[in-house]
Design a protein around this motif. Structure first.
Motif, PDB file in Angstrom:
ATOM      1  N   TYR B  11     -42.957 -10.787  14.081  1.00 15.33           N
ATOM      2  CA  TYR B  11     -43.332 -10.233  15.185  1.00 15.33           C
ATOM      3  C   TYR B  11     -44.700 -10.275  15.291  1.00 15.33           C
ATOM      4  O   TYR B  11     -45.391  -9.932  14.262  1.00 15.33           O
ATOM      5  CB  TYR B  11     -42.801  -8.987  15.261  1.00 15.33           C
ATOM      6  CG  TYR B  11     -41.330  -8.623  15.315  1.00 15.33           C
ATOM      7  CD1 TYR B  11     -40.308  -8.286  14.404  1.00 15.33           C
ATOM      8  CD2 TYR B  11     -40.611  -9.127  16.490  1.00 15.33           C
ATOM      9  CE1 TYR B  11     -39.076  -8.283  14.581  1.00 15.33           C
ATOM     10  CE2 TYR B  11     -39.227  -8.918  16.756  1.00 15.33           C
ATOM     11  CZ  TYR B  11     -38.405  -8.613  15.731  1.00 15.33           C
ATOM     12  OH  TYR B  11     -37.137  -8.528  15.809  1.00 15.33           O
ATOM     13  N   CYS B  17     -43.629  -3.416  19.526  1.00 16.57           N
ATOM     14  CA  CYS B  17     -42.288  -3.657  19.665  1.00 16.57           C
ATOM     15  C   CYS B  17     -41.740  -2.245  19.470  1.00 16.57           C
ATOM     16  O   CYS B  17     -40.617  -2.012  19.984  1.00 16.57           O
ATOM     17  CB  CYS B  17     -41.910  -4.825  18.629  1.00 16.57           C
ATOM     18  SG  CYS B  17     -42.293  -6.321  18.930  1.00 16.57           S
ATOM     19  N   LEU B 104     -37.248  -9.855  21.923  1.00 16.83           N
ATOM     20  CA  LEU B 104     -37.103  -8.503  21.884  1.00 16.83           C
ATOM     21  C   LEU B 104     -37.130  -7.709  23.011  1.00 16.83           C
ATOM     22  O   LEU B 104     -36.500  -6.759  23.475  1.00 16.83           O
ATOM     23  CB  LEU B 104     -37.819  -7.821  20.540  1.00 16.83           C
ATOM     24  CG  LEU B 104     -37.772  -6.328  20.551  1.00 16.83           C
ATOM     25  CD1 LEU B 104     -36.479  -6.065  19.464  1.00 16.83           C
ATOM     26  CD2 LEU B 104     -38.893  -5.723  19.739  1.00 16.83           C
ATOM     27  N   THR B 108     -33.956  -5.936  24.852  1.00  8.44           N
ATOM     28  CA  THR B 108     -33.747  -4.476  24.721  1.00  8.44           C
ATOM     29  C   THR B 108     -33.889  -3.874  26.339  1.00  8.44           C
ATOM     30  O   THR B 108     -33.134  -2.967  26.573  1.00  8.44           O
ATOM     31  CB  THR B 108     -34.887  -3.601  23.829  1.00  8.44           C
ATOM     32  OG1 THR B 108     -36.209  -4.560  24.573  1.00  8.44           O
ATOM     33  CG2 THR B 108     -34.698  -4.093  22.605  1.00  8.44           C
TER      34      THR B 108
END
Lengths: 271, 183
Positions: B11, B17, B104, B108
């Motif tokens: 990441y 995040c 991500l 999400t």
């Protein structure tokens, strides 16, 4: 002779570069702060002041003698120093790369400004349609939740129900009032109206708080609620009435007063 | 090339995040657990909706910018009309965005909305109107973000195409121009 150009450019190259600069300026794009410039522009192009100044500020050393060749297409985005928020290309403020603190501050200032504009007596309130151009829903959210909480605290039984009813009433009321104006052929924007109706709850919040702190004396409660009710209506009235035809004004305003009066009764009657 | 790097990239913005996920997870977790342990609906409502609102703000203003380089908002112009504005990074930077970050981000976003829908179905079955209110608010916020970012992404792609065709056209004309002037 022009002194600013240390490297003599071919005439067509200069126009190419100008064209590309114009295209980039016209687009709504910007660059991230962590990406270093792939090709910083050469300083001799002082004829384009708008784009060159941010480059100067960030102190990028000029590349040597690169202007003679056909420059690769992608002119690099400027490295914005953290405090520099102004658009690098003379376009509207570049918000993609601002630090988080700036965003927070900007939103908080917006809430405060909206509150001041709408609710507080302002002799310069000329065009009610322009109020809350910069609408946001944070203010209304806090005011509705606060009113629900105060009513819930004041209630001695069924606190959860009181809160849920107050919240649902206020939220649904705002939506329905807005729909009402839209269906009457008025010209408002949905979110702007929701935002305005939410901000106009601020006086009722104050009234409810005072009533909660002083719950024994019914007369005081009635007076306080009446005053704050009139204040709320006064704040919301110009906006709603400006949005519809004069012949339909009463139809638009009646539900508004009805809602505020019912909230006022709720505040008074809670014990 | 760093041969010691694992097969996938890491990441690029772990803190962002983390914040992107934490508020969503906290809102869902609080809602689910509180129904078991806390009796006071008001607290459940206020905390869950507050967490959902914070999540909405973080996604819209912080993680959208940093993880996928997109931003959307609504303005009212001088004529009094509502205009949706979309902002995106240029193509270079968009291509350079970390794949894991954007994966991500989007997943999400979708998963949170789906989770709220599932919880809403449970509340509907149990005919709990007040819990439906909470879920309604949280769902509205999630869907608003999904719709906003999807529109923004489409708009970004359109702009990149436009920009590309414009610059190709201008390069074409300028190279013809220079060809003729040299002659």
């Amino acid at each position: 002779m022009l002194h600013r150009d240390t490297i003599p450019l071919h005439e067509s190259s200069q126009s190419d570069i100008d064209e590309i600069e114009n295209l980039i300026r016209a687009s709504v794009q910007s660059g991230p702060s962590t990406v270093p410039a792939a090709r910083p522009p050469s300083p001799p192009r002082a004829s384009i002041p708008i784009s060159s100044s941010p480059y100067m500020l960030s102190g990028i050393p000029p590349p040597p003698k690169s202007s003679n060749q056909k420059s690769p297409l992608i002119a690099p985005p400027p490295i914005l120093s953290p405090s520099n928020n102004a658009g690098g290309f003379g376009s509207p403020p570049n918000t993609l790369t601002e630090p988080v603190c700036d965003t927070v501050k900007r939103d908080l200032m917006r809430i405060v400004n909206n509150l001041k504009q709408v609710v507080f007596p302002n002799p310069f309130r000329e065009d009610p349609g322009m109020a809350l151009r910069d609408w946001d829903l944070w203010g209304p959210f806090f005011f509705i939740v606060f009113l629900g909480l105060v009513l819930s605290w004041s209630a001695s039984v069924k606190k959860s129900d009181v809160f849920a009813v107050a919240f649902a009433l206020l939220a649904a009321g705002a939506v329905i009032l807005t729909l009402n104006v839209l269906l009457l052929g008025g010209r408002i924007i949905f979110f702007q109206s929701l935002s305005l109706l939410g901000y106009c709850l601020f006086p009722l919040d104050v009234g409810a708080l005072i009533c909660m702190l002083n719950y024994s004396n019914a007369m005081v409660k009635i007076i306080v609620v009446t005053i704050t009710l009139i204040w709320s209506s006064w704040a919301a009235y110009p906006f709603m009435s400006a949005a519809v035809n004069p012949s339909r004004k009463a139809l638009a305003l009646y539900p508004l007063f009805l809602m505020y009066v019912s909230v006022g009764f709720l505040i008074i009657a809670i014990n | 090339m760093d041969l010691n790097q694992p097969v996938g990239e890491n990441y690029a913005n772990p803190k962002t995040c983390f914040f992107h996920v934490i508020f969503k997870a906290a809102a869902l977790a609080f809602y689910i657990l509180s129904a078991l342990f806390i009796d006071n609906f008001v607290i459940i409502f206020v905390v869950t909706v507050l967490l959902a609102a914070l999540d909405f703000w973080v996604v819209k203003n912080v993680s959208g910018r940093i993880l996928v380089g997109l931003r959307w908002w609504n303005e009212i112009n001088d004529l009094g009309e509502s205009v949706w504005k979309f902002e995106s990074l240029d193509q270079e930077s968009l291509a350079r965005m970390n794949k894991k970050d954007s994966w991500l981000f989007w997943w999400t976003l979708y998963l949170a909305a789906i989770a709220w829908i599932v919880l809403g179905i449970f509340s509907l079955i149990r005919l709990q109107a007040d819990y439906l209110l909470v879920i309604g608010v949280c769902l509205t916020l999630s869907i608003a973000n999904i719709v906003g970012f999807t529109k923004c992404r489409k708009d970004a792609k359109k702009q990149i195409q436009q920009f590309a065709t414009q610059t190709i056209a201008s390069r074409f004309t300028s190279s013809i121009q220079s060809a003729f002037t040299v002659v």
